[in-house]
Write a protein that holds these residues in place. Sequence first.
Motif, PDB file in Angstrom:
ATOM      1  N   LYS A  41     -16.169  72.281  37.368  1.00 24.35           N
ATOM      2  CA  LYS A  41     -16.821  71.506  38.422  1.00 24.35           C
ATOM      3  C   LYS A  41     -18.343  71.562  38.269  1.00 24.35           C
ATOM      4  O   LYS A  41     -18.924  72.633  38.099  1.00 24.35           O
ATOM      5  CB  LYS A  41     -16.409  72.048  39.789  1.00 24.35           C
ATOM      6  N   ASN A  42     -18.976  70.382  38.298  1.00 26.30           N
ATOM      7  CA  ASN A  42     -20.438  70.265  38.210  1.00 26.30           C
ATOM      8  C   ASN A  42     -21.017  71.013  37.006  1.00 26.30           C
ATOM      9  O   ASN A  42     -22.031  71.695  37.108  1.00 26.30           O
ATOM     10  CB  ASN A  42     -21.097  70.755  39.501  1.00 26.30           C
ATOM     11  N   LEU A  79     -26.108  69.403  37.405  1.00 28.47           N
ATOM     12  CA  LEU A  79     -25.032  69.979  36.610  1.00 28.47           C
ATOM     13  C   LEU A  79     -25.527  71.201  35.854  1.00 28.47           C
ATOM     14  O   LEU A  79     -26.637  71.204  35.306  1.00 28.47           O
ATOM     15  CB  LEU A  79     -24.491  68.940  35.618  1.00 28.47           C
ATOM     16  N   LEU A 117     -18.870  66.238  29.894  1.00 30.75           N
ATOM     17  CA  LEU A 117     -18.562  66.704  31.244  1.00 30.75           C
ATOM     18  C   LEU A 117     -17.180  66.184  31.599  1.00 30.75           C
ATOM     19  O   LEU A 117     -16.652  65.285  30.936  1.00 30.75           O
ATOM     20  CB  LEU A 117     -19.617  66.234  32.252  1.00 30.75           C
ATOM     21  N   ASN A 118     -16.594  66.742  32.643  1.00 35.83           N
ATOM     22  CA  ASN A 118     -15.249  66.359  33.055  1.00 35.83           C
ATOM     23  C   ASN A 118     -15.278  64.981  33.703  1.00 35.83           C
ATOM     24  O   ASN A 118     -16.212  64.649  34.434  1.00 35.83           O
ATOM     25  CB  ASN A 118     -14.698  67.392  34.056  1.00 35.83           C
ATOM     26  N   THR A 130     -15.749  65.174  37.313  1.00 36.36           N
ATOM     27  CA  THR A 130     -17.136  65.393  37.743  1.00 36.36           C
ATOM     28  C   THR A 130     -17.863  64.064  37.867  1.00 36.36           C
ATOM     29  O   THR A 130     -18.563  63.809  38.860  1.00 36.36           O
ATOM     30  CB  THR A 130     -17.870  66.300  36.745  1.00 36.36           C
ATOM     31  N   ARG A 137     -17.064  62.023  40.976  1.00 38.37           N
ATOM     32  CA  ARG A 137     -17.652  62.446  42.252  1.00 38.37           C
ATOM     33  C   ARG A 137     -18.948  61.704  42.562  1.00 38.37           C
ATOM     34  O   ARG A 137     -19.335  61.571  43.721  1.00 38.37           O
ATOM     35  CB  ARG A 137     -17.933  63.954  42.231  1.00 38.37           C
TER      36      ARG A 137
END
Length: 859
Positions: free
Chosen positions: A611-612, A644, A663-664, A667, A670
């Motif tokens: 996350k982030n 991030l 990154l995911n 993420t 969001r």
Amino acid sequence: MTVWKTSMRNFFAHKGRMALSAVAVLLSVAFVCGTLVFTDTMNTTFDKLFAATSADVTVSPKSAKVDDTPENGKPESLPASVVARVEKADGVKEAEGAVSSMAVTVVDSHNKNMGSEGGAPTIAGNWTRNDLRSMEITSGHAPRGPTEVMVDADTADKHHLKLGDELRTIAVTGDVRAKISGIAAFKVTNPGAAIVYLDTATAQQKLLGARDAFTQISVTAEPGVNDVQLKRNVATALDGSAAYKLQTQKEAADSNKDSMGSFLDVMKYAMLGFAGIAFLVGIFLIVNTFSMLVAQRTREIGLMRAIGSSRKQVNRSVLLEAVLLGIVGSLLGVAAGVGLAVGLMKVMGAVGMELSTQDLTIAWTTPVVGLALGIIVTVFAAYIPARRAGKVSPMAALRDSGTPADAKSGWIRAGIGLVLTGGGAAALWATTQADKSSDGSLFLGLGVVLTLIGFIVIGPLLAGVVVRALGVVVLRLFGPVGRLAERNALRNPRRTGATGAALMIGLALVACLSVVGSSMVASATDELDKSVGADFIVQSATGQLIVPQAAKALTTAPGIEHVTNYKVLGAKLTNPDGSTTDEHVTAADPTYPQDLRRETVAGDLNAAYGKNAMSVGDEYATAHGIKVGDTVTVAFKAGEPAKLKVAAITSDDTSVDQGAMYLNTATAERYVPADKMPKNVIMFAKAQDGKEKEAYAALKSSLAQYPQYKVQNQADFKQDLKDQIGQLLNIVYGLLALAIIVAVLGVVNTLALSVVERTREIGLMRAIGLSRRQLRRMIRLESVVIALFGALLGLGLGMGWGTSAQKLLALEGLGVLEIPWPTIITVFVASAFVGLFAALVPAFRAGRMNVLNAIATDG
């Protein structure tokens, strides 16, 4: 007048010997003029198209770009309410909203892609009155509802479509199935785009995902109102809003043309580059021709000097012959260039870019440039032989033909050649030691130029060494005839060196590109073997984003362990050191580290999918002082800013995803709205253990409805890469063939003039028992050894260039050097056949000589 008459007499007296040199000039000028006519015709075609399709004034979103592919598959749009505001502007006769998207694929009822395979776009939109500027409906009618579609006539003819046939338009918001209600033909040339028209409501909903938006507004002026005034009035009606871009017809056409400019320029200058190589090779042919003609006319020139001709008159006489040769060759070359341009247009038509001969454009500058280049190059090449002719003394009339070589100048030339070659070799070595590509490129360019010039200058010295070595290996097998061929090749090393150098240039480029191409394939294959863990790769060959319906079909295929999404988002990064940069970040699923194994310099790559969190490349981290644990502010282009944490720093010593920041996907979601979230650029899949074949078949079956995408396993991907590089190299080899053809003409010319020069000698050899068959064999062997000499120099030089260039590629992650020995050996062996072919006519003519007449020849 005496000089002019002498030049004309000599030119026509040797017209057969001049013909091959004229062909060299012709080919080189033809390539230049053909390139200019072809690119001018393309410019004319697109100018007419863009002028015809552009409204008096066009209103579009400020952020919209002509050649920009939207990340989410939906073009930038503006509210439909803007149309009413524009209509109220002074001087507006009509304003209508238009929808246009290139993020589509159109297939027929058999799922065959209707788009071009040659790079031309597929465009879907709504039919508007502005389209009547460039098109007319030739059959049927415009679409009146969601079940009807209209197609352009060129696409209909190409794919044998007719009224009532069903087409499916695939877009990110879904598929549109509709039957052809009409066919519209272009009033100007369509360069190859496939175009379909939907009714306005369907186009808005399926291409933009909204019924109250347009991609642009086409504004028509009232009579008497010019475009510039209309643009000002529309801007006033929109309160000068910075959210919109306003363009007059000319500005819109210029903007569209600029988007094509880089493609046209690359093609133009690349082809002119090959024409320059052909000119360079042609210079050797012309120098040899005039050098040999001057040597054969030594006694004649000596007599002219004895009866009062000055050095300047003799010099001028030879240069006038060169001018005549340049004029004849250039005039023929200009005409041939037009034919070449038409041929290129036909070739482009075969690969999907249609060009009409009705748009054939021959600017006045084209023949002027062709004539100027042809004449200047010819005179330049003939200058040294002309000076040599001017130095012939009256006493030469008492000697046999031929001027003895200046031993001192030969040693000076060899010394200069060795210095240049040594300097070039040092520059190539420096290339291999460079730490930056920019520095290495400068050294490589310098090394290529110096070694090429050095080899040309040192050619006579190398001829003596290489021809003797080839004589031992090749010629001695043929007994006395082979030894005679060797001595003939060594008789005039300067001539042999120049003839071989002409062939050397083309083959050096072939060898260099072969090494670079093979090394790229080998490096990429090695990188794939080490890095790619995914079993399957799914992507579009034309760069189309993967539509959601196709992505969903992939995830439901049986036998699949996981499917990884891969999206690219534009963003502005604010780094810990306070700097800001515009970058692209990669949003992928947490399974991506399994699909692509990346070496981690610091941190944990799996943690970057938390996350982030995110990762950065080590070069970016070093440049901005980023460490694991630092925070980077990522302002997504289509969303909100995110802070991030850097969880990993990956190595950029790779050719796959070099410099990528991960990154995911969760993420990114969001901070980026769902309707703005980019679509997949590529997708990866992993098969369940032992089910690779079943999974492969299932993936292909799941995408059967979407022919724009390819499912490839690793073997397919490697073969595709090899094929792409191979196709590019084949195009380059085809263009280089021009230079090689000119070089072959040089060998033919050298042998033909050499046979004339040795007429008496040949007669004496025939008189003492040399048969016609042995004579022809001697000339063929001489030609073969000259061709092999040029091939050895060219291939050796090219492999040196290619090896040095590969070291630069290693800085970009392509670290495997591979010498394509089959190609090198094939080219070398083919050079022997080139030599045999070049000797056919000279050997035949020598064999037909009358022995007594040959012996009686003067000189």
